[in-house]
Design a protein around this motif. Structure first.
Motif, short mmCIF file in Angstrom:
data_model
loop_
_atom_site.label_atom_id
_atom_site.label_comp_id
_atom_site.label_asym_id
_atom_site.label_seq_id
_atom_site.Cartn_x
_atom_site.Cartn_y
_atom_site.Cartn_z
N LEU A 1 -2.60 42.61 35.26
CA LEU A 1 -2.50 43.71 36.30
C LEU A 1 -2.89 43.44 37.58
O LEU A 1 -2.37 43.85 38.38
CB LEU A 1 -3.35 44.78 35.56
CG LEU A 1 -3.44 46.32 36.39
CD1 LEU A 1 -2.00 46.81 36.54
CD2 LEU A 1 -4.06 47.34 35.68
N VAL B 1 3.05 54.73 34.25
CA VAL B 1 2.54 53.52 34.06
C VAL B 1 1.24 53.33 34.78
O VAL B 1 -0.09 53.16 34.24
CB VAL B 1 3.58 52.20 34.51
CG1 VAL B 1 2.59 51.01 34.66
CG2 VAL B 1 4.68 52.08 33.58
N PHE C 1 3.02 47.21 27.18
CA PHE C 1 1.96 46.44 27.37
C PHE C 1 0.57 47.18 27.40
O PHE C 1 -0.25 46.74 26.80
CB PHE C 1 2.29 45.77 28.78
CG PHE C 1 1.26 44.91 29.08
CD1 PHE C 1 0.81 43.65 28.43
CD2 PHE C 1 0.62 45.08 30.46
CE1 PHE C 1 -0.43 42.99 28.85
CE2 PHE C 1 -0.47 44.28 30.94
CZ PHE C 1 -0.93 43.24 30.12
N GLN C 2 0.54 48.33 28.25
CA GLN C 2 -0.71 49.02 28.06
C GLN C 2 -1.04 49.64 26.82
O GLN C 2 -2.16 49.46 26.21
CB GLN C 2 -0.81 50.26 29.27
CG GLN C 2 -1.97 50.83 29.44
CD GLN C 2 -2.37 51.75 28.46
OE1 GLN C 2 -1.74 52.56 28.00
NE2 GLN C 2 -3.74 51.69 27.66
N SER D 1 8.30 48.10 29.91
CA SER D 1 7.70 47.18 29.53
C SER D 1 6.15 47.22 29.89
O SER D 1 5.29 46.88 28.97
CB SER D 1 8.43 45.96 30.35
OG SER D 1 9.61 45.85 29.71
N TRP D 2 5.92 47.77 31.06
CA TRP D 2 4.52 47.93 31.26
C TRP D 2 3.93 49.05 30.58
O TRP D 2 2.84 48.72 30.36
CB TRP D 2 4.39 48.11 32.84
CG TRP D 2 4.77 46.92 33.73
CD1 TRP D 2 5.64 46.63 34.41
CD2 TRP D 2 3.44 46.05 34.02
NE1 TRP D 2 5.78 45.29 34.97
CE2 TRP D 2 4.21 45.14 34.83
CE3 TRP D 2 2.33 45.87 33.59
CZ2 TRP D 2 3.46 44.02 35.19
CZ3 TRP D 2 1.45 44.88 34.09
CH2 TRP D 2 2.20 43.86 34.81
N GLN E 1 -0.09 41.67 39.12
CA GLN E 1 0.92 42.62 39.56
C GLN E 1 0.66 43.40 40.83
O GLN E 1 1.53 43.36 41.54
CB GLN E 1 1.16 43.59 38.53
CG GLN E 1 2.28 44.63 38.57
CD GLN E 1 3.74 43.86 38.31
OE1 GLN E 1 3.99 42.75 38.56
NE2 GLN E 1 4.58 45.01 38.88
N ILE F 1 1.68 50.26 40.53
CA ILE F 1 1.89 48.99 39.71
C ILE F 1 3.46 48.63 39.76
O ILE F 1 3.99 47.37 39.86
CB ILE F 1 1.70 49.45 38.09
CG1 ILE F 1 0.24 49.53 38.17
CG2 ILE F 1 2.04 48.16 37.27
CD1 ILE F 1 -0.38 50.05 36.67
N GLU G 1 12.06 48.00 33.32
CA GLU G 1 10.62 47.52 33.70
C GLU G 1 9.54 48.38 33.55
O GLU G 1 8.41 48.06 33.15
CB GLU G 1 10.78 47.12 35.25
CG GLU G 1 9.43 46.38 35.61
CD GLU G 1 9.58 46.16 37.19
OE1 GLU G 1 10.52 46.81 37.87
OE2 GLU G 1 8.85 45.18 37.74
#
Length: 274
Positions: free
Chosen positions: A165, A184, A124-125, A120-121, A168, A177, A117
């Motif tokens: 964001l 992250v 994404f950033q 993934s974040w 989340q 987060i 997980e």
């Protein structure tokens, strides 16, 4: 906290295996991701500050470290005793936690649900919010001839990503987060710290604003964000006269546009330093 030792000597920066780790950077969101992580993990490091006006990041000695001629990058002594070069902020952060964070302060054990997980974040950033906010800043601040379509496209997409964001954080039990403070948070916070300069108002995103202040209260963040020099954005946004913002905008526009022109010229010559 880690001790950052500043250096501007290309000769020193390009020597063989070094102790401590050397960070090649300047004051940008991507640059402070690494200095904040180094402070969090209490890793001793030296700092080489690149001069974008002089284009030191395009000099041959640095291209041997980072072929892309960008920041950040690091050199470190790897476990085999030889020097290793790392570039791209996500790759550097992955290296730092894998090599130095054995207690999982800023990540989770490899192979766990939480660590998948986390990445993934992180991606994404790096692949989403970072580039979109960068383009929003570029078309709002650097391009003198305003292009409405580009401004609307990148502003809307950046705000959409902020909304992801925001959602989340609204459901987070930890206030961060993920289930704790991780790399992250460092990545996203470094971009959000420049949100006002891009044109994003945190008043629109109350959960992000709350989280932003929570992260800022960490001593390592307050220290790492000011490497290799004081973080300029809040000072600029607080200047009611607008004079400092105007001067910084003109300065940043100058080196950005000059750099683009030099890169275009280099492409015509097939110059790897472009």
């Amino acid at each position: 906290m880690a001790a950052a030792i500043h250096s501007n000597s290309a000769a020193e920066a390009s020597k063989g295996p070094q102790q401590p780790l050397t960070l090649y950077t300047t004051q940008t969101p991507n640059g402070i991701k690494i200095s904040i992580a180094l402070e969090e993990l209490e890793i001793p490091y030296k700092v080489f500050k690149h001069d974008f006006v002089a284009r030191t990041q395009k000099e041959p000695w640095y291209l041997a470290i980072n072929p892309n001629g960008r920041i950040p990058a690091i050199t470190d002594t790897f476990s085999d005793g030889s020097q290793i070069h790392l570039w791209e902020s996500g790759s550097i952060l992955k290296y730092l936690v894998e090599q130095y964070d054995k207690d999982f302060k800023l990540w989770y054990p490899a192979g766990t649900r939480e660590n998948y997980e986390l990445f993934s974040w992180l991606f994404f950033q790096i692949g989403g919010l970072g580039p979109m906010q960068g383009q929003m800043t570029h078309f709002n601040r650097h391009v003198t001839e305003k292009i409405p379509y580009a401004i609307e496209r990148y502003s809307n997409e950046t705000r959409r990503l902020y909304s992801v964001l925001e959602k989340q954080l609204a459901t987070s039990q930890s206030g961060f987060i993920l289930s704790k403070f991780t790399i992250v948070d460092i990545c996203f916070w470094s971009m959000v710290a420049a949100s006002g300069w891009a044109g994003v108002s945190l008043a629109e995103f109350p959960e992000i604003h709350r989280w932003y202040e929570k992260v800022l209260s960490r001593p390592s963040v307050a220290k790492g964000m000011n490497v290799p020099e004081p973080h300029p954005i809040q000072v600029l946004m607080d200047d009611k006269t607008g004079q400092k913002a105007k001067e910084f905008e003109e300065y940043s526009r100058s080196w950005v546009m000059t750099g683009m022109a030099k890169d275009a010229e280099g492409l015509k010559k097939r110059d790897p330093a472009c």
